[in-house]
Scaffold this active site. Structure first.
Site, PDB file in Angstrom:
ATOM      1  N   ASP A 174       1.148  -1.098   0.447  1.00 61.89           N
ATOM      2  CA  ASP A 174      -0.059  -0.429  -0.337  1.00 61.89           C
ATOM      3  C   ASP A 174       1.202   1.334  -0.131  1.00 61.89           C
ATOM      4  O   ASP A 174       2.340   1.170   0.127  1.00 61.89           O
ATOM      5  CB  ASP A 174      -1.237   0.014   1.216  1.00 61.89           C
ATOM      6  CG  ASP A 174      -2.392   0.249   1.339  1.00 61.89           C
ATOM      7  OD1 ASP A 174      -1.965   1.251  -0.458  1.00 61.89           O
ATOM      8  OD2 ASP A 174      -3.496   0.451   1.391  1.00 61.89           O
ATOM      9  N   ASP A 249     -10.233   2.824  -3.715  1.00 57.11           N
ATOM     10  CA  ASP A 249     -11.037   1.465  -2.468  1.00 57.11           C
ATOM     11  C   ASP A 249     -12.155   1.732  -3.319  1.00 57.11           C
ATOM     12  O   ASP A 249     -13.377   2.345  -3.373  1.00 57.11           O
ATOM     13  CB  ASP A 249     -11.105   2.209  -1.608  1.00 57.11           C
ATOM     14  CG  ASP A 249      -9.519   2.008  -0.764  1.00 57.11           C
ATOM     15  OD1 ASP A 249      -9.538   1.776  -1.346  1.00 57.11           O
ATOM     16  OD2 ASP A 249     -10.216   1.561   0.941  1.00 57.11           O
TER      17      ASP A 249
END
Ligand code: GLA
Length: 476
Positions: A174, A249
């Site tokens: 990430d 997301d």
């Protein structure tokens, strides 16, 4: 550039030809078709309260039971092979007592990650783990950088060794807690270190699949204009990652799925250029089978993700999956489209009312020319379904023209004969003259719906918030 560095270029080209591989791609040989599996985040997020939700918290038994379902419910046989842990799996802090190594949360993963990996492998599946190349993961857990202002001070080597020791197969890197443009400088180093570490390991020479997120954070803060790549260096990304997120997301709602579709369509020319075997744009998880999508919307997400040759990571509770949703996820004909060896990204070629047509060239070849998959997505949220008609020459011809270089490259790698000029001429002639080409039409959700042969036009009935998806193969 090549003229100046002639020797180096020649060497790279020869190497590429010898390995049958591509000049730009992470050299680990993985993900020649888009990866498939299950990922915890959308459905289980960061629930760490196992006293309150013993069945739904992030712990060892959750991943074991998803793994079992992948096997017993037939997903593994269809290609879903990764079981991916996301955020919130580790202890909250590194401890000096064990040399600052990462450690799984002792209460939730009492045996640690290695035995879990072994269990997953015993089922012929692969285990994915999660980290972050900034100073903390998005949920605030230990990550791979020590200090935000000292990029060279990091845990990249130590953590790569740990991943190798634990026999982890895949890693999601990430990009929280690091300035996005700095991420583009430092995160690729993690990739180098990881590759080197796997190559040097004696007991486990398997490479580790790497998924990167820094392109998404750059796009979030420095939005690319339509059809440009903005500030993301996709060439670099392609070299360093097997797949990468490039947008926000996905959440468990139709609006969120549409947002992903719109952003992706806006930059589809860039995506087409860099999306390829071993290096995939990742539009994020399939949210099918949760609380937010209707059956029609689930059909739409699956069809478009497959048309895009996107990674297929379901995030749902396989223990409680509605059979209609399971059938969508297990649709073999769509999975075949996703895994098509050309691995092309479907382009939106036309819009009639609120119905978009996505088109991608696929195998099999006929007359040294590709077949095509066409998706009609009806974005209306009112009224009944509609019949929509589009001309094949408006769908297939421009798609072929736009994807010429990609098909040539892949056909070359796959040793499949492809004659672009002949194919173009054939379509130009056959889609406009009386002497028409004939395509067999196969509906990829329901073969009772079409018995068709089409020549110049494709007419399909599409319900609102739903798709029709067909494969067109020329009749010899
Ligand atoms: C970011 C990522 C998500 C998920 C969470 C975990 O938001 O984009 O996919 O991994 O972090 O905290």
């Amino acid at each position: 550039m090549c003229a100046i560095m002639f020797k180096t270029c020649k060497f790279i080209l020869v190497l590429a030809a010898l390995t049958g591989c591509c000049v730009h791609a992470l050299e680990n040989g993985l993900a020649r078709t888009p990866p498939m599996g299950w990922l915890a985040w959308v459905r289980f997020t960061c629930d760490v309260d196992c006293a309150r939700s013993p069945e739904e918290c992030i712990n060892e038994s959750l991943f074991k039971s998803m793994a079992k379902h992948l096997v017993t419910d037939g997903y593994r046989a269809l290609g879903y092979e990764y079981v991916n842990i996301d955020d919130c799996w580790s202890e909250k802090h590194r401890s000096a007592a064990n040399g600052e190594r990462l450690e799984a949360d002792k209460a939730r993963f009492p045996h640690g990650i290695k035995p879990l990996a072994e269990y997953i492998h015993s089922l012929d599946l692969k285990l994915g783990l999660y980290g972050d190349c900034g100073t903390a993961t998005c949920a605030g857990y230990p990550a791979q950088l020590k200090y935000a202002d000292k990029l060279e001070d990091n845990y990249y080597e130590l953590d790569s060794k740990t991943l190798v020791d634990w026999h982890v197969d895949s890693f999601k890197l990430d990009g929280c807690y690091i300035e996005p443009l700095k991420a583009q400088q430092i995160c690729p180093k993690f990739s180098d270190v990881l590759l080197k570490t796997t190559k040097q390991a004696h007991n486990n020479t398997k490479p580790i699949y790497l998924m990167c997120e820094w392109p998404f954070y750059i796009n979030r803060h420095h939005a690319p204009k339509a059809s440009t790549s903005g500030l993301v260096d996709y060439q670099l990304v392609q070299d360093k990652c097997n797949a990468w997120r490039y947008y926000e997301d996905v959440e468990d709602s139709w609006q969120s799925v549409l947002n992903v579709i719109d952003f992706s369509t806006n930059i589809q020319d860039t995506i087409l250029n860099f999306h390829k075997p071993g290096a995939w744009f990742d539009p994020d998880q399939l949210v099918i089978g949760n609380f937010g999508l209707s059956v029609s919307q689930a059909r739409a997400q699956m069809a478009i993700w497959c048309a895009w040759s996107a990674p297929l990571y379901m995030s749902n509770d396989l223990r409680k999956l509605d059979p209609q949703m399971a059938a969508i996820l297990k649709n073999e004909r769509l999975i075949e489209v996703d895994q098509d060896p050309f691995g092309l990204w479907a382009l939106v070629m036309k819009k009639v009312w609120d119905i978009q047509a996505f088109v991608k060239p696929v195998m099999p070849m006929r007359h040294n020319c590709t077949s095509f998959v066409v998706v009609y997505l009806n974005r209306e949220s009112l009224g009944n379904g509609k019949f929509v008609t589009m001309k094949l020459k408006d769908l297939l011809l421009p798609t072929l023209e736009k994807t010429r270089d990609q098909i040539r490259e892949r056909a070359n790698e796959l040793k499949v004969p492809f004659d672009y000029d002949g194919c173009l001429e054939r379509l130009q002639r056959g889609l406009s003259s009386a002497n028409a080409l004939k395509y067999r039409v196969e509906d990829l959700y329901d073969d009772t719906l079409i018995d068709g042969v089409v020549t110049k036009e494709l007419t399909l009935h599409v319900n609102p918030s739903d798709v029709r998806v067909v494969k067109l193969t020329e009749i010899e």
